[in-house]
Design a protein around this motif. Sequence first.
Motif, PDB file in Angstrom:
ATOM      1  N   ASP A 186      -5.575   2.149  -0.038  1.00  0.00           N
ATOM      2  CA  ASP A 186      -5.183   3.638  -0.364  1.00  0.00           C
ATOM      3  C   ASP A 186      -6.098   3.909  -1.455  1.00  0.00           C
ATOM      4  O   ASP A 186      -6.379   3.643  -2.435  1.00  0.00           O
ATOM      5  N   THR A 201      -5.309   4.671  -5.017  1.00  0.00           N
ATOM      6  CA  THR A 201      -4.553   3.380  -5.730  1.00  0.00           C
ATOM      7  C   THR A 201      -5.689   2.912  -6.869  1.00  0.00           C
ATOM      8  O   THR A 201      -5.903   2.505  -7.704  1.00  0.00           O
ATOM      9  N   PHE A 212       3.449  -1.282 -11.802  1.00  0.00           N
ATOM     10  CA  PHE A 212       3.238  -0.547 -10.491  1.00  0.00           C
ATOM     11  C   PHE A 212       4.666  -2.529  -9.562  1.00  0.00           C
ATOM     12  O   PHE A 212       4.313  -3.459 -10.205  1.00  0.00           O
ATOM     13  N   ASP A 213       4.890  -1.731  -8.523  1.00  0.00           N
ATOM     14  CA  ASP A 213       5.264  -2.729  -7.452  1.00  0.00           C
ATOM     15  C   ASP A 213       4.538  -3.512  -7.187  1.00  0.00           C
ATOM     16  O   ASP A 213       3.606  -3.585  -6.433  1.00  0.00           O
ATOM     17  N   LYS A 243       7.993  -6.517  -9.995  1.00  0.00           N
ATOM     18  CA  LYS A 243       7.502  -5.094 -11.212  1.00  0.00           C
ATOM     19  C   LYS A 243       6.658  -5.349 -12.488  1.00  0.00           C
ATOM     20  O   LYS A 243       6.956  -6.651 -12.944  1.00  0.00           O
ATOM     21  N   ASP A 280       2.756  -1.795  -4.081  1.00  0.00           N
ATOM     22  CA  ASP A 280       2.965  -0.777  -2.906  1.00  0.00           C
ATOM     23  C   ASP A 280       3.071   0.821  -4.067  1.00  0.00           C
ATOM     24  O   ASP A 280       3.690   0.105  -5.370  1.00  0.00           O
ATOM     25  N   GLY A 281       2.889   1.219  -3.155  1.00  0.00           N
ATOM     26  CA  GLY A 281       3.063   2.796  -4.097  1.00  0.00           C
ATOM     27  C   GLY A 281       2.157   2.787  -4.837  1.00  0.00           C
ATOM     28  O   GLY A 281       1.409   2.067  -5.123  1.00  0.00           O
ATOM     29  N   ARG A 282       2.411   4.320  -6.237  1.00  0.00           N
ATOM     30  CA  ARG A 282       0.809   4.968  -6.958  1.00  0.00           C
ATOM     31  C   ARG A 282       1.230   3.605  -8.109  1.00  0.00           C
ATOM     32  O   ARG A 282       2.398   3.842  -8.843  1.00  0.00           O
TER      33      ARG A 282
END
Length: 316
Positions: A137, A140, A156-157, A167, A204-206
Motif C-alpha cells: 500500500d 503505508t 499499527f496492527d 498491536k 494491517d490498515g493505516r
Amino acid sequence: MLDTSTRLLRLLAVLQSRRSWTGAGLAERLEITPRTLRRDIDRLRSLGYAVAAAAGPGGGYELSRGTALPPLVLDDGEAIAIAVSLRSAVDTFAGMNQTAVSALVKLNQLLPSRLRRRVGALLAVTVSVPGTTPVLDPDTLTSLASACRDHCQVTFDYRDRAGKASKRTVEPVRLAHTGNRRWYLVAWDVARGAWRTFRMDRIDGRPAVGEPFDPRPPPPDVERYVAEAISYAPYRLRAKFKVAGSAAVLAARIPPWAGILEPLDANHSLLSTGAETPEMLIIQVMMSGVDFELLEPEGLRPCLLEIASRLQRAAR
C-alpha cells in the motif's frame, strides 16, 4: 535574443540543477541582464513556482517547495527513469494501477519523438507476470517514511511470520528495500524495548501517527542489521558455510534475503543463512554456484548427506 518561454524553461532547469544561485551567477549562466532575471523570476512565481530570494552579499535565488506541483523540466535520462518507475509501480503498489497508467500516458504525450519511441518499446514488450510477492500500500509506505523523517511514534496492527496478530507502538528510524519488492521498517519497539524489523506488507490498515520522540542512535550498521534480521536471526535452523570466492564476486550471486556474506580471505567468504528446513538451507547456499563447506552446526551434517544421496539418485 531568446523568447520569454525559452528563457523561463532554461531558468527553471538551471534552478533545479543545484540548491541556490547568486543573482550575478544566475544571470551570467543564462547570459541575461540582472533586470531580465528579476522579471523572469517574477514570471516563474506567477506560474506557481516558489522561488525564494535573499538580499545581501550571501543572498541569491533558490527553488523551494510550493503549494502546488508545477511542471518539471527533465533531461532524457530522468524522463526514461520516471517511465520505467511508473511501469514498475503498476504491479508493485496496491491501488496505483490506474494512477500509474494515467501518469505514463501523460508523460508519453509530452516526450519528444526520440524518447517516445524508446519508452513506447518498453511498454509494448513488457508483460506482467503474477507472483507471490505481496503488493504494498503506497499510503503505508509514505506515512511511515514521514514518521521516520519527523521522528514521530506510530502504532499499527501487525502479523508476524506465524500469522499471530498484535498491536505495536514503535519509534521508526529507517525504511529498507531488499530489491525483491519487499520493504521493511526498522524501528524501536516501545513495549519490547529493542530494535525490530517489520515487513511492511504485514502491517494491517493505516498506521496511526502519534507524538514526536527523541531519536535514539540506530543500529551501527542498519544494512547489516536488516540483512541479519530477515535472512538469519528469525529462522529455526541457522548455519554458517565457507564458500569459494571473494565476497565482492559472490555478492552478485547471493541476494540479501539469502544470507549474510562476509569476507574470510581473498578467495573465500562466510555465508550465514537461516531457513525452516535443511533443504531450504542447501538451496540458499547452492545458489552461489560455487563449492562450499559446512562450518556449523555439526548436527546438520547428516541432513546434508541425506540430501546429497537424494540428488545422486535423481541424477542416475
